[in-house]
Design a protein around this motif. Structure first.
Motif, PDB file in Angstrom:
ATOM      1  N   LYS A  11       0.842  -1.196   0.000  1.00  0.00           N
ATOM      2  CA  LYS A  11       0.000   0.000   0.000  1.00  0.00           C
ATOM      3  C   LYS A  11       0.880   1.250   0.000  1.00  0.00           C
ATOM      4  O   LYS A  11       1.876   1.328   0.715  1.00  0.00           O
ATOM      5  N   VAL A  12       0.494   2.228  -0.788  1.00  0.00           N
ATOM      6  CA  VAL A  12       1.247   3.477  -0.874  1.00  0.00           C
ATOM      7  C   VAL A  12       0.866   4.383   0.290  1.00  0.00           C
ATOM      8  O   VAL A  12      -0.314   4.599   0.550  1.00  0.00           O
ATOM      9  N   ASP A  13       1.875   4.886   0.976  1.00  0.00           N
ATOM     10  CA  ASP A  13       1.643   5.840   2.059  1.00  0.00           C
ATOM     11  C   ASP A  13       1.784   7.244   1.470  1.00  0.00           C
ATOM     12  O   ASP A  13       2.885   7.762   1.325  1.00  0.00           O
ATOM     13  N   SER A  14       0.670   7.849   1.111  1.00  0.00           N
ATOM     14  CA  SER A  14       0.704   9.155   0.452  1.00  0.00           C
ATOM     15  C   SER A  14       1.076  10.291   1.407  1.00  0.00           C
ATOM     16  O   SER A  14       1.268  11.420   0.977  1.00  0.00           O
ATOM     17  N   THR A  15       1.205   9.990   2.696  1.00  0.00           N
ATOM     18  CA  THR A  15       1.582  11.016   3.668  1.00  0.00           C
ATOM     19  C   THR A  15       3.034  10.887   4.130  1.00  0.00           C
ATOM     20  O   THR A  15       3.466  11.656   4.991  1.00  0.00           O
ATOM     21  N   ALA A  16       3.779   9.960   3.566  1.00  0.00           N
ATOM     22  CA  ALA A  16       5.157   9.711   4.005  1.00  0.00           C
ATOM     23  C   ALA A  16       6.020  10.969   3.882  1.00  0.00           C
ATOM     24  O   ALA A  16       6.069  11.592   2.827  1.00  0.00           O
ATOM     25  N   GLU A  17       6.677  11.319   4.961  1.00  0.00           N
ATOM     26  CA  GLU A  17       7.520  12.514   4.959  1.00  0.00           C
ATOM     27  C   GLU A  17       8.781  12.340   4.111  1.00  0.00           C
ATOM     28  O   GLU A  17       9.345  13.319   3.639  1.00  0.00           O
ATOM     29  N   ASN A  18       9.211  11.106   3.895  1.00  0.00           N
ATOM     30  CA  ASN A  18      10.444  10.863   3.154  1.00  0.00           C
ATOM     31  C   ASN A  18      10.200  10.521   1.682  1.00  0.00           C
ATOM     32  O   ASN A  18      11.114  10.091   0.991  1.00  0.00           O
ATOM     33  N   ARG A  19       8.987  10.734   1.211  1.00  0.00           N
ATOM     34  CA  ARG A  19       8.697  10.460  -0.193  1.00  0.00           C
ATOM     35  C   ARG A  19       9.390  11.484  -1.075  1.00  0.00           C
ATOM     36  O   ARG A  19       9.407  12.671  -0.794  1.00  0.00           O
ATOM     37  N   GLY A  20       9.965  11.024  -2.159  1.00  0.00           N
ATOM     38  CA  GLY A  20      10.631  11.923  -3.088  1.00  0.00           C
ATOM     39  C   GLY A  20       9.639  12.638  -3.984  1.00  0.00           C
ATOM     40  O   GLY A  20       8.433  12.409  -3.917  1.00  0.00           O
ATOM     41  N   ASP A  30      -4.857   8.914 -23.919  1.00  0.00           N
ATOM     42  CA  ASP A  30      -4.709   7.639 -23.205  1.00  0.00           C
ATOM     43  C   ASP A  30      -6.080   7.171 -22.717  1.00  0.00           C
ATOM     44  O   ASP A  30      -6.710   7.816 -21.888  1.00  0.00           O
ATOM     45  N   HIS A  31      -6.539   6.046 -23.241  1.00  0.00           N
ATOM     46  CA  HIS A  31      -7.817   5.479 -22.813  1.00  0.00           C
ATOM     47  C   HIS A  31      -7.614   4.318 -21.836  1.00  0.00           C
ATOM     48  O   HIS A  31      -8.578   3.807 -21.287  1.00  0.00           O
ATOM     49  N   THR A  32      -6.362   3.908 -21.629  1.00  0.00           N
ATOM     50  CA  THR A  32      -6.047   2.834 -20.686  1.00  0.00           C
ATOM     51  C   THR A  32      -5.989   3.390 -19.266  1.00  0.00           C
ATOM     52  O   THR A  32      -6.582   2.843 -18.339  1.00  0.00           O
ATOM     53  N   VAL A  33      -5.231   4.467 -19.097  1.00  0.00           N
ATOM     54  CA  VAL A  33      -5.166   5.184 -17.817  1.00  0.00           C
ATOM     55  C   VAL A  33      -5.488   6.645 -18.140  1.00  0.00           C
ATOM     56  O   VAL A  33      -4.594   7.453 -18.349  1.00  0.00           O
ATOM     57  N   PRO A  34      -6.768   6.982 -18.208  1.00  0.00           N
ATOM     58  CA  PRO A  34      -7.156   8.322 -18.634  1.00  0.00           C
ATOM     59  C   PRO A  34      -6.803   9.408 -17.618  1.00  0.00           C
ATOM     60  O   PRO A  34      -6.493   9.127 -16.462  1.00  0.00           O
ATOM     61  N   TRP A  35      -6.890  10.645 -18.083  1.00  0.00           N
ATOM     62  CA  TRP A  35      -6.555  11.810 -17.263  1.00  0.00           C
ATOM     63  C   TRP A  35      -7.256  11.782 -15.912  1.00  0.00           C
ATOM     64  O   TRP A  35      -6.655  12.127 -14.893  1.00  0.00           O
ATOM     65  N   ALA A  36      -8.499  11.365 -15.882  1.00  0.00           N
ATOM     66  CA  ALA A  36      -9.254  11.355 -14.619  1.00  0.00           C
ATOM     67  C   ALA A  36      -8.566  10.492 -13.560  1.00  0.00           C
ATOM     68  O   ALA A  36      -8.527  10.853 -12.384  1.00  0.00           O
ATOM     69  N   ILE A  37      -7.995   9.367 -13.967  1.00  0.00           N
ATOM     70  CA  ILE A  37      -7.308   8.469 -13.027  1.00  0.00           C
ATOM     71  C   ILE A  37      -5.991   9.096 -12.567  1.00  0.00           C
ATOM     72  O   ILE A  37      -5.676   9.106 -11.379  1.00  0.00           O
ATOM     73  N   VAL A  38      -5.225   9.606 -13.522  1.00  0.00           N
ATOM     74  CA  VAL A  38      -3.945  10.233 -13.176  1.00  0.00           C
ATOM     75  C   VAL A  38      -4.188  11.448 -12.283  1.00  0.00           C
ATOM     76  O   VAL A  38      -3.491  11.657 -11.296  1.00  0.00           O
ATOM     77  N   HIS A  39      -5.203  12.227 -12.604  1.00  0.00           N
ATOM     78  CA  HIS A  39      -5.504  13.419 -11.809  1.00  0.00           C
ATOM     79  C   HIS A  39      -5.973  13.052 -10.400  1.00  0.00           C
ATOM     80  O   HIS A  39      -5.626  13.734  -9.426  1.00  0.00           O
ATOM     81  N   ALA A  40      -6.749  11.983 -10.275  1.00  0.00           N
ATOM     82  CA  ALA A  40      -7.185  11.535  -8.941  1.00  0.00           C
ATOM     83  C   ALA A  40      -5.978  11.124  -8.097  1.00  0.00           C
ATOM     84  O   ALA A  40      -5.907  11.451  -6.901  1.00  0.00           O
ATOM     85  N   SER A  41      -5.017  10.427  -8.709  1.00  0.00           N
ATOM     86  CA  SER A  41      -3.787  10.051  -7.991  1.00  0.00           C
ATOM     87  C   SER A  41      -3.006  11.295  -7.591  1.00  0.00           C
ATOM     88  O   SER A  41      -2.483  11.391  -6.481  1.00  0.00           O
ATOM     89  N   TYR A  42      -2.939  12.238  -8.514  1.00  0.00           N
ATOM     90  CA  TYR A  42      -2.244  13.504  -8.231  1.00  0.00           C
ATOM     91  C   TYR A  42      -2.882  14.210  -7.037  1.00  0.00           C
ATOM     92  O   TYR A  42      -2.187  14.680  -6.135  1.00  0.00           O
ATOM     93  N   LYS A  43      -4.204  14.310  -7.033  1.00  0.00           N
ATOM     94  CA  LYS A  43      -4.886  15.000  -5.939  1.00  0.00           C
ATOM     95  C   LYS A  43      -4.581  14.341  -4.596  1.00  0.00           C
ATOM     96  O   LYS A  43      -4.332  15.020  -3.601  1.00  0.00           O
ATOM     97  N   LYS A  44      -4.585  13.018  -4.577  1.00  0.00           N
ATOM     98  CA  LYS A  44      -4.293  12.305  -3.328  1.00  0.00           C
ATOM     99  C   LYS A  44      -2.852  12.553  -2.888  1.00  0.00           C
ATOM    100  O   LYS A  44      -2.582  12.850  -1.725  1.00  0.00           O
ATOM    101  N   SER A  46      -0.853  15.002  -3.769  1.00  0.00           N
ATOM    102  CA  SER A  46      -0.513  16.405  -3.546  1.00  0.00           C
ATOM    103  C   SER A  46      -0.917  16.893  -2.156  1.00  0.00           C
ATOM    104  O   SER A  46      -0.495  17.965  -1.728  1.00  0.00           O
ATOM    105  N   ARG A  47      -1.680  16.096  -1.431  1.00  0.00           N
ATOM    106  CA  ARG A  47      -2.010  16.447  -0.041  1.00  0.00           C
ATOM    107  C   ARG A  47      -0.795  16.307   0.874  1.00  0.00           C
ATOM    108  O   ARG A  47      -0.802  16.807   1.998  1.00  0.00           O
ATOM    109  N   ASN A  48       0.229  15.607   0.394  1.00  0.00           N
ATOM    110  CA  ASN A  48       1.461  15.433   1.174  1.00  0.00           C
ATOM    111  C   ASN A  48       2.219  16.755   1.184  1.00  0.00           C
ATOM    112  O   ASN A  48       2.786  17.162   0.178  1.00  0.00           O
ATOM    113  N   GLU A  49       2.215  17.420   2.317  1.00  0.00           N
ATOM    114  CA  GLU A  49       2.848  18.731   2.406  1.00  0.00           C
ATOM    115  C   GLU A  49       4.369  18.662   2.485  1.00  0.00           C
ATOM    116  O   GLU A  49       5.034  19.691   2.454  1.00  0.00           O
TER     117      GLU A  49
END
Length: 86
Positions: A11-20, A30-44, A46-49
């Motif tokens: 499982k990915v720890d999106s809050t990890a302080e040591n994440r690069g 891209d219809h395999t991994v569309p923008w909506a999926i990539v953007h949802a991952s980005y939003k999650k 990007s909460r890592n301050e």
């Protein structure tokens, strides 16, 4: 396995302080991994301050970003991102 078991060690720890720094690259067509999926991952992520998170959509590109013609543009984009942090 994290998609099937939320307690998996993978499982990915999106809050990890040591994440690069993280760059999400999406192809406009891209219809395999569309923008909506990539953007949802980005939003999650990007909460890592503690870590930089960016996203880019490559115009006119499909899912095979690095094996289709024009792959150098994709690689140059990724390399420019990496160079900012090394």
């Amino acid at each position: 396995m994290a998609n099937f078991n939320p307690w998996s060690e993978t499982k990915v720890d999106s809050t990890a302080e040591n994440r690069g720094p993280l760059l999400g690259i999406s192809g406009e067509k891209d219809h395999t991994v569309p923008w909506a999926i990539v953007h949802a991952s980005y939003k999650k992520q990007s909460r890592n301050e503690h870590a930089v998170t960016e996203i880019i959509e490559m115009p006119g590109r499909g899912h095979s970003l690095t094996i289709d013609g024009g792959w150098r543009e994709v690689c140059d984009t990724a390399l420019a991102f990496v160079k900012r942090f090394v």
